[in-house]
Design a protein around this motif. Structure first.
Motif, PDB file in Angstrom:
ATOM      1  N   GLU A  91       0.827  -1.210   0.000  1.00  0.00           N
ATOM      2  CA  GLU A  91       0.000   0.000   0.000  1.00  0.00           C
ATOM      3  C   GLU A  91       0.863   1.262   0.000  1.00  0.00           C
ATOM      4  N   ILE A  92       1.895   1.275   0.834  1.00  0.00           N
ATOM      5  CA  ILE A  92       2.799   2.433   0.885  1.00  0.00           C
ATOM      6  C   ILE A  92       3.491   2.625  -0.460  1.00  0.00           C
ATOM      7  N   LYS A  93       3.926   1.543  -1.073  1.00  0.00           N
ATOM      8  CA  LYS A  93       4.605   1.638  -2.366  1.00  0.00           C
ATOM      9  C   LYS A  93       3.653   2.165  -3.438  1.00  0.00           C
ATOM     10  N   GLY A  94       2.408   1.713  -3.415  1.00  0.00           N
ATOM     11  CA  GLY A  94       1.420   2.210  -4.369  1.00  0.00           C
ATOM     12  C   GLY A  94       1.129   3.680  -4.184  1.00  0.00           C
ATOM     13  N   ILE A  95       1.036   4.121  -2.938  1.00  0.00           N
ATOM     14  CA  ILE A  95       0.811   5.538  -2.655  1.00  0.00           C
ATOM     15  C   ILE A  95       2.011   6.362  -3.138  1.00  0.00           C
ATOM     16  N   GLY A  96       3.211   5.865  -2.906  1.00  0.00           N
ATOM     17  CA  GLY A  96       4.407   6.559  -3.382  1.00  0.00           C
ATOM     18  C   GLY A  96       4.414   6.689  -4.895  1.00  0.00           C
ATOM     19  N   ALA A  97       4.079   5.600  -5.589  1.00  0.00           N
ATOM     20  CA  ALA A  97       4.037   5.639  -7.056  1.00  0.00           C
ATOM     21  C   ALA A  97       3.000   6.654  -7.534  1.00  0.00           C
ATOM     22  N   LEU A  98       1.837   6.680  -6.883  1.00  0.00           N
ATOM     23  CA  LEU A  98       0.786   7.629  -7.257  1.00  0.00           C
ATOM     24  C   LEU A  98       1.257   9.070  -7.058  1.00  0.00           C
ATOM     25  N   ILE A  99       1.872   9.349  -5.937  1.00  0.00           N
ATOM     26  CA  ILE A  99       2.379  10.700  -5.669  1.00  0.00           C
ATOM     27  C   ILE A  99       3.420  11.092  -6.719  1.00  0.00           C
ATOM     28  N   GLY A 100       4.331  10.176  -7.031  1.00  0.00           N
ATOM     29  CA  GLY A 100       5.353  10.474  -8.037  1.00  0.00           C
ATOM     30  C   GLY A 100       4.758  10.723  -9.411  1.00  0.00           C
ATOM     31  N   LEU A 101       3.783   9.896  -9.795  1.00  0.00           N
ATOM     32  CA  LEU A 101       3.151  10.086 -11.100  1.00  0.00           C
ATOM     33  C   LEU A 101       2.368  11.396 -11.148  1.00  0.00           C
ATOM     34  N   LEU A 102       1.696  11.731 -10.061  1.00  0.00           N
ATOM     35  CA  LEU A 102       0.992  13.017 -10.017  1.00  0.00           C
ATOM     36  C   LEU A 102       1.977  14.179 -10.092  1.00  0.00           C
ATOM     37  N   ALA A 103       3.094  14.055  -9.411  1.00  0.00           N
ATOM     38  CA  ALA A 103       4.114  15.107  -9.448  1.00  0.00           C
ATOM     39  C   ALA A 103       4.686  15.270 -10.856  1.00  0.00           C
TER      40      ALA A 103
END
Length: 123
Positions: A91-103
């Motif tokens: 879950e943490i890794k998915g949230i990190g990927a989402l934040i990076g893609l949004l950035a």
């Protein structure tokens, strides 16, 4: 070398580094902070950012792909002696990927909206 080519190289190298660090014996795992969750979030944020810059037209597919890879790595950790895969880590890794893609969307928006000589934003 243009930005997209550099981002592609960085994205794939970062992903390979994460694969190594995730599956290597625990004593080979680098420790950057006192919080492994923060390390996971940042690592996958960087991967998401790099892939988002490298392949800007495919962000949704990239998010799904990164989460699938992270899930595979969590599952593969259960096959090693010194590691264990867990759903909260995924879950943490998915949230990190989402934040990076949004950035990765932000620079494109700035470039499209920068003022021209007439003072109006270019679209």
């Amino acid at each position: 070398m243009n930005t997209r080519t550099l981002a592609r190289s960085a994205a794939w190298l970062l992903l390979l580094a994460i694969v190594f660090v995730t599956l290597a014996p625990i004593q080979l795992r680098p420790v950057v902070s006192s919080s492994p969750a923060l390390e996971r979030l940042c690592a996958f944020g960087l991967v998401g950012l790099a892939f988002g810059v490298a392949y800007p037209k495919h962000r949704l597919i990239l998010l799904l792909g990164i989460v699938v890879v992270a899930g595979g790595l969590e599952a593969a950790q259960n096959l090693t002696f010194s590691r264990h895969g867990r759903l909260p880590d995924l879950e943490i890794k998915g949230i990190g990927a989402l934040i990076g893609l949004l950035a990765s969307c932000i620079p494109g928006k700035w470039l499209r909206q920068r003022p021209t000589r007439s003072g109006r934003a270019s679209l």
